[in-house]
Design a protein around this motif. Structure first.
Motif: not given
Ligand code: ADP
Length: 492
Positions: A122, A125-133, A136
């Motif tokens: 979990e 997934l949070i780290t990856l999403e934060t990095e993606r945002l 962007e």
């Protein structure tokens, strides 16, 4: 759609535990690889980015901390667990400092392991999403910055001056052209500039700023920034709206209209010149008619005949002038249809001399001429070229002395067909030569007094020559004679 399985690597030299854990995790829908020692673990988990790594602390080749460091260095987002039976408080602290998510004491129950792995996944997934945002956002910011700098470049390259003031009359944007036109020596952004600007420009801006509401109306004014039409600009001021529809400020665009103003001036001067030239002969004719019709003047039949004759001469001159003016206007408006034909300039000059035979005889003027053999053809309108030489040769007779001579020579020089027409006439002073080709210019001296003309012939000649990309030169000596040289370019 295939479910995405978390990818796990188990790095442990203890075979039983390795296989047991692998089976357990596979049954729980993990995608599991195993490594039987530290070095293989490093190789596998650095070549490929795993979601999760379970690393045994004590292995015979390299210890778990070294493996952890290597994996974290290659893939900081792989969530690592240190598994050990000999965990001390210190190693646990060290492992977490080096980036391990947590450590799992051996032996562990399946529930314990799964709880840890799920929490770790979990987190990943949070780290990856934060990095993606974050990425962007950075990209969008970069795009915005690029967009802004591109707009700046465009505004700065405009030939028109642009500047913007806010609601308080403070300067908030300007381009180099604006500075060039309004010569603000030291312009500072944020400075109030209405008092510094030429008053007529400030007035337009104030008309907009005095309106508290936004009104979509542009104010335009012409400003002579340098006297004598040296620099005339048109300024257009438009309101700039806020997104909420209220007034944010004023954008002013300054356009250089000096050339247009000059043309306008020349045109109006020409019209007044034409009116003046028409007025003189008309007033003369009217004067003669008034005398004839006035019984008190008691005009004799001989006088009446003389006045009528003079009136006719004046009217003839007027008709000639109007015809010349019509020719000029047709040339200017390019409404005259040209019939381009291959012409022999020599033959046209010869024909013109023959045509003017009567005038030559009247003055006793003789012509000597030389025409180069095999002259190249010149593609042009026969009427225009004939008109050109009729005016020049006509003048060389008109302004010649009685029994004078005219020398005509047509030859090629470089890319030009050159026609030289030299007369032994009255010539002209250097100061007269300067204005020779202007409309209505006529030299006024004792010799020209009795010679009539419109003063338009040479201006027509110049227009014709230039319309064929040619040139005309004059060489003249007062009382001795003049030579006109016409260069017409031919294509080889
Ligand atoms: P116009 O002959 O009708 O006056 P032009 O435009 O043909 O008008 O000529 C302008 C003036 O230039 C003439 O009035 C005359 O003073 C001068 N000029 C032209 N041709 C000659 C020439 N060959 N010799 C001397 N003066 C000339």
């Amino acid at each position: 759609m295939d479910e995405i399985k978390p990818k796990v690597i188990i790095i442990d030299d203890e075979k039983g535990l390795r296989i047991g854990t692998q089976r357990l995790l596979q049954s729980e829908n993990f995608d599991v690889d195993t490594a039987e020692n530290g070095l293989t673990g490093i190789k596998m988990a650095t070549d490929f980015e795993y979601d999760l790594a379970i690393i045994d602390l004590k292995m015979p080749d390299v210890d778990g901390i070294t493996v952890l460091k290597a994996i974290k260095k290659a893939h900081p987002n792989t969530v690592c667990f240190i598994a050990t039976a000999y965990a001390s408080y210190d190693t646990a602290i060290e492992a977490t400092k080096l980036g391990a998510f947590t450590y799992i004491p051996k032996p562990f129950t399946p529930e314990e392991l799964l709880r840890n792995l799920n929490a770790g996944y979990e987190r990943r997934l949070i780290t990856l999403e934060t990095e993606r945002l974050k990425k962007e956002r950075e990209e969008r910011l970069l795009e915005l910055a690029f967009e802004k700098s591109r707009l700046n470049t465009i505004v700065n390259s405009l030939a028109d001056g642009v500047f913007v003031v806010n609601k308080n009359g403070e300067l908030v944007l300007f381009n180099p052209s604006a500075i060039k036109y309004i010569e603000l020596n030291e312009v500072i952004l944020g400075e109030k500039i209405l008092g510094i600007l030429p008053p007529i420009i400030s007035e337009q801006i104030k008309k907009i700023l005095d309106n508290t509401t936004f009104e979509n109306k542009t104010y335009t004014a012409e400003v002579e920034l340098k006297p004598e039409r040296e620099l005339v600009v048109e300024i257009k001021c438009s309101p700039v709206p806020h997104p909420d529809g209220s007034l944010a400020g004023v954008v002013a665009v300054i356009r250089n209209i000096t050339e247009m103003k000059k043309v306008e001036y020349v045109k109006s001067q020409f019209v007044s010149m034409v009116a003046h030239e028409l007025k003189t002969p008309m007033a003369a004719v009217l004067g003669f008619l008034n005398i004839i019709l006035n019984p008190e003047m008691k005009v004799t039949p001989e006088q009446e005949h003389d006045y009528m004759n003079r009136s006719r001469n004046r009217l003839n001159g007027l008709v000639e002038m109007v015809n010349d003016l019509l020719d000029i206007s047709r040339m200017e408006m390019k409404t005259k249809q040209r019939e381009l034909k291959e012409l022999n300039i020599g033959e046209i000059v010869k024909g013109t001399v023959d045509f003017l035979e009567l005038e030559l005889k009247k003055k006793g003027v003789t012509v000597t001429s030389k025409y180069q053999d095999n002259l190249p053809v010149f593609k042009a309108d026969n009427n225009e070229i004939t008109r050109l030489f009729t005016n020049i040769i006509g003048n060389s007779i008109k302004y010649n002395k009685d029994n004078g001579t005219i020398d005509v020579n047509v030859f090629t020089q470089g890319n030009y067909i050159v026609t030289k027409i030299a007369d032994t006439g009255i010539g002209m002073k250097p100061e007269d030569k300067v204005r020779l080709f202007s409309e209505f210019f006529r030299v006024k001296n004792e010799y020209t007094r009795s010679i009539s003309g419109t003063g338009l012939g040479l201006s027509i000649v110049k227009r014709i020559v230039e319309s064929y990309s040619g040139k005309i030169e004059v060489d003249s000596e007062y009382t001795k004679g003049s030579t006109f040289t016409i260069y017409l370019p031919f294509t080889k």
